[in-house]
Design a protein around this motif. Sequence first.
Motif, PDB file in Angstrom:
ATOM      1  N   VAL A  66       0.838  -1.199   0.000  1.00  0.00           N
ATOM      2  CA  VAL A  66       0.000   0.000   0.000  1.00  0.00           C
ATOM      3  C   VAL A  66       0.871   1.247   0.000  1.00  0.00           C
ATOM      4  N   GLU A  67       0.307   2.321  -0.513  1.00  0.00           N
ATOM      5  CA  GLU A  67       0.986   3.612  -0.497  1.00  0.00           C
ATOM      6  C   GLU A  67       0.094   4.655   0.176  1.00  0.00           C
ATOM      7  N   PHE A  68       0.741   5.560   0.890  1.00  0.00           N
ATOM      8  CA  PHE A  68       0.069   6.679   1.543  1.00  0.00           C
ATOM      9  C   PHE A  68       0.456   7.960   0.803  1.00  0.00           C
ATOM     10  N   ASP A  69      -0.521   8.742   0.454  1.00  0.00           N
ATOM     11  CA  ASP A  69      -0.283   9.993  -0.274  1.00  0.00           C
ATOM     12  C   ASP A  69      -1.238  11.040   0.275  1.00  0.00           C
ATOM     13  N   GLY A  70      -0.805  11.742   1.298  1.00  0.00           N
ATOM     14  CA  GLY A  70      -1.700  12.678   1.985  1.00  0.00           C
ATOM     15  C   GLY A  70      -2.743  11.944   2.806  1.00  0.00           C
ATOM     16  N   THR A  71      -2.371  10.827   3.373  1.00  0.00           N
ATOM     17  CA  THR A  71      -3.295   9.978   4.132  1.00  0.00           C
ATOM     18  C   THR A  71      -3.491  10.524   5.538  1.00  0.00           C
ATOM     19  N   TRP A  72      -4.754  10.673   5.936  1.00  0.00           N
ATOM     20  CA  TRP A  72      -5.052  11.193   7.278  1.00  0.00           C
ATOM     21  C   TRP A  72      -4.823  10.096   8.310  1.00  0.00           C
ATOM     22  N   ALA A  73      -4.158  10.475   9.414  1.00  0.00           N
ATOM     23  CA  ALA A  73      -3.868   9.507  10.474  1.00  0.00           C
ATOM     24  C   ALA A  73      -3.947  10.189  11.824  1.00  0.00           C
ATOM     25  N   ARG A  74      -4.185   9.394  12.835  1.00  0.00           N
ATOM     26  CA  ARG A  74      -4.243   9.867  14.220  1.00  0.00           C
ATOM     27  C   ARG A  74      -3.084   9.251  14.994  1.00  0.00           C
ATOM     28  N   ARG A  75      -2.339  10.070  15.699  1.00  0.00           N
ATOM     29  CA  ARG A  75      -1.212   9.574  16.483  1.00  0.00           C
ATOM     30  C   ARG A  75      -1.702   8.694  17.627  1.00  0.00           C
ATOM     31  N   VAL A  76      -0.992   7.596  17.853  1.00  0.00           N
ATOM     32  CA  VAL A  76      -1.261   6.700  18.987  1.00  0.00           C
ATOM     33  C   VAL A  76      -0.036   6.732  19.892  1.00  0.00           C
ATOM     34  N   GLY A  77      -0.183   7.246  21.096  1.00  0.00           N
ATOM     35  CA  GLY A  77       0.961   7.380  21.982  1.00  0.00           C
ATOM     36  C   GLY A  77       1.776   8.630  21.643  1.00  0.00           C
ATOM     37  N   GLU A  78       2.971   8.698  22.186  1.00  0.00           N
ATOM     38  CA  GLU A  78       3.814   9.878  22.021  1.00  0.00           C
ATOM     39  C   GLU A  78       4.655   9.778  20.751  1.00  0.00           C
ATOM     40  N   GLU A  79       5.027  10.943  20.222  1.00  0.00           N
ATOM     41  CA  GLU A  79       5.980  10.967  19.109  1.00  0.00           C
ATOM     42  C   GLU A  79       7.302  10.344  19.557  1.00  0.00           C
ATOM     43  N   GLY A  80       7.891   9.578  18.643  1.00  0.00           N
ATOM     44  CA  GLY A  80       9.162   8.942  18.928  1.00  0.00           C
ATOM     45  C   GLY A  80       9.060   7.666  19.735  1.00  0.00           C
ATOM     46  N   ARG A  81       7.833   7.292  20.136  1.00  0.00           N
ATOM     47  CA  ARG A  81       7.620   6.087  20.946  1.00  0.00           C
ATOM     48  C   ARG A  81       6.841   5.024  20.161  1.00  0.00           C
ATOM     49  N   GLY A  82       7.090   4.976  18.870  1.00  0.00           N
ATOM     50  CA  GLY A  82       6.316   4.073  18.021  1.00  0.00           C
ATOM     51  C   GLY A  82       6.497   2.615  18.366  1.00  0.00           C
ATOM     52  N   VAL A  83       7.751   2.190  18.544  1.00  0.00           N
ATOM     53  CA  VAL A  83       7.996   0.775  18.852  1.00  0.00           C
ATOM     54  C   VAL A  83       7.442   0.396  20.225  1.00  0.00           C
ATOM     55  N   PRO A  84       7.711   1.144  21.300  1.00  0.00           N
ATOM     56  CA  PRO A  84       7.094   0.778  22.584  1.00  0.00           C
ATOM     57  C   PRO A  84       5.569   0.785  22.545  1.00  0.00           C
ATOM     58  N   THR A  85       4.985   1.686  21.745  1.00  0.00           N
ATOM     59  CA  THR A  85       3.525   1.742  21.673  1.00  0.00           C
ATOM     60  C   THR A  85       2.958   0.500  21.014  1.00  0.00           C
ATOM     61  N   ILE A  86       3.593   0.065  19.945  1.00  0.00           N
ATOM     62  CA  ILE A  86       3.036  -1.042  19.171  1.00  0.00           C
ATOM     63  C   ILE A  86       3.489  -2.407  19.683  1.00  0.00           C
ATOM     64  N   ILE A  87       4.369  -2.407  20.695  1.00  0.00           N
ATOM     65  CA  ILE A  87       4.939  -3.671  21.149  1.00  0.00           C
ATOM     66  C   ILE A  87       3.882  -4.577  21.780  1.00  0.00           C
ATOM     67  N   GLY A  88       2.827  -3.971  22.355  1.00  0.00           N
ATOM     68  CA  GLY A  88       1.748  -4.792  22.899  1.00  0.00           C
ATOM     69  C   GLY A  88       1.050  -5.576  21.818  1.00  0.00           C
ATOM     70  N   MET A  89       0.883  -4.954  20.639  1.00  0.00           N
ATOM     71  CA  MET A  89       0.290  -5.656  19.509  1.00  0.00           C
ATOM     72  C   MET A  89       1.218  -6.772  19.035  1.00  0.00           C
ATOM     73  N   VAL A  90       2.501  -6.487  18.996  1.00  0.00           N
ATOM     74  CA  VAL A  90       3.466  -7.486  18.543  1.00  0.00           C
ATOM     75  C   VAL A  90       3.466  -8.689  19.473  1.00  0.00           C
ATOM     76  N   ALA A  91       3.443  -8.455  20.782  1.00  0.00           N
ATOM     77  CA  ALA A  91       3.449  -9.563  21.736  1.00  0.00           C
ATOM     78  C   ALA A  91       2.208 -10.436  21.579  1.00  0.00           C
ATOM     79  N   ALA A  92       1.050  -9.790  21.381  1.00  0.00           N
ATOM     80  CA  ALA A  92      -0.187 -10.559  21.230  1.00  0.00           C
ATOM     81  C   ALA A  92      -0.186 -11.378  19.951  1.00  0.00           C
TER      82      ALA A  92
END
Length: 544
Positions: A271-297
Amino acid sequence: MAVSTHTVTNQAPPLAGHDVFATDRALVEAVERHVEAGLLEEVRGELSTLGLSAGSAQVQEWAAQADANPPRLRTHDHYGHRVDEVEFHPAWHRLLGKGVSAGLTAAWNRPAGHVRRAAGFLVWTQAEAGTGCPLSMTHAAVPALRADPDLAAEWEPRLTSVIYERELRPAPLKAGALFGMGMTEKQGGSDVRTNTTSARPLAEDGAYELTGHKWFCSAPMSDGFLVLAQAPGGLTCFLVPRVLADGTRNAFLIQRLKDKLGNRSNASAEVEFDGTWARRVGEEGRGVPTIIGMVAATRLDCVLGSAGLMRQAVAQAVHHCAHRSAFGGPLIDKPLMRNVLADLALESEAATTLGMRLAAACDDGGEQERAFLRLAVPAAKYWVTKRCAPVAVEAAECLGGNGYVEESGMPRLVRESPLNSVWEGAGNVQALDVLRALRREPGAFDAYLREVGRARGADHRLDAAIRDLLTELADLEGVEARARRLAERLALVLQGALLVRYAPPEVADAFCASRLGGEWGAAFGTLPHTLDLAAVVERARPVG
């Protein structure tokens, strides 16, 4: 037609019309072990309902139809508007709808939710593994979204709903929703910190505009996606809705569907994003710690999915050999075939027992169990998913030529069997994560030792294996090159400890003699002949 010359004899009847849950002794015992008495009747009832569905001829026909009719990408409608929709055969929707209605995305807010959901996931994988991807992604999105309480309050009721709604429309208008995920990119793969997709902040608080691509996007027909992108503050997690609040389609451009090894019924996309609207989940710069719960599950789901595939492969092999005669008697009574079947059955039961123990730790949620999961999940994910492919291949061989015919269903299991070893981090990623847990979180290994220590003294081969493991961990020189061996030994010792505590003596004895005691060859069917192999095989029979 000279039908008298073609009378069909000595063929196994279809394995259909049975309860996939109730006939799996190892799984039933695990549920009874990990669910409190007051809830047990309810849980057994719902799992048997799902098991009867999974074992029915109707669902088996849907699975064959979904496999024979893979999804198609429709980029534009007949007016020329870009729609980027994935079209599935009706059988796929029936299977996925059954999984959703059975609560396979609803673990988080129910008593014993993870154990009952894990058992159901293991059962439903045996019907058609392709639906496991959207069910797993949707289930696993919940802990990541909880990094933002407002997002969790909005989306969690839809993700944990037992209502399946296939149509794409604004999420607030849907009673149930599915989630996918996009992390990897062409240049990085598992090294997500090299992602180049950019996220530009918008005026609206928490809103961003994404530009970039995802090389693998799971479940591209979903209502929303968790993705990683580079914000001004670093790698960050974002929620990308498929349809915006005003009903317009978000810029989510599906370039193509992957022609991949594994199941044919599910879709993975670029997939490609081109002006795609998104909502931040968690803090900026904390992408891996934020998504790690999904990865563990989802890593736990890799263990459960592989355990389900192994169980179905073993069930088919044992069923066939119980009804097929050769060289003067049923195959199941031949000493060498019995050895092969028993060896396969051990692998299946060990995977099921370990997967369900991890699910019970998720339900507990205490500090000790969280520490245990930190080490046990990557070790289990590494080892169980690696064992799935050889089990499926050997089980197919037990059916002889019939096992290599598509109508048997065995080739579908063989194609799917390697998938979980690469999903959510291939073998090296898991082994290195094991090292990371050992180095950075000493409480994880302490919790692991407490778990295996509960079985000390019950089997001398297990005791010796624990001592050898401690010796190996005492020497960390060149440990990275030995990471796979460490992950394997951690998983095998844990499986052995669980089987010694919970399995019948003949199962625990055979496992410890072969996997821990060294009385085992490179191929299946090399168990010591002095073991009670007939009892091991009989325990694995899917029907009486």
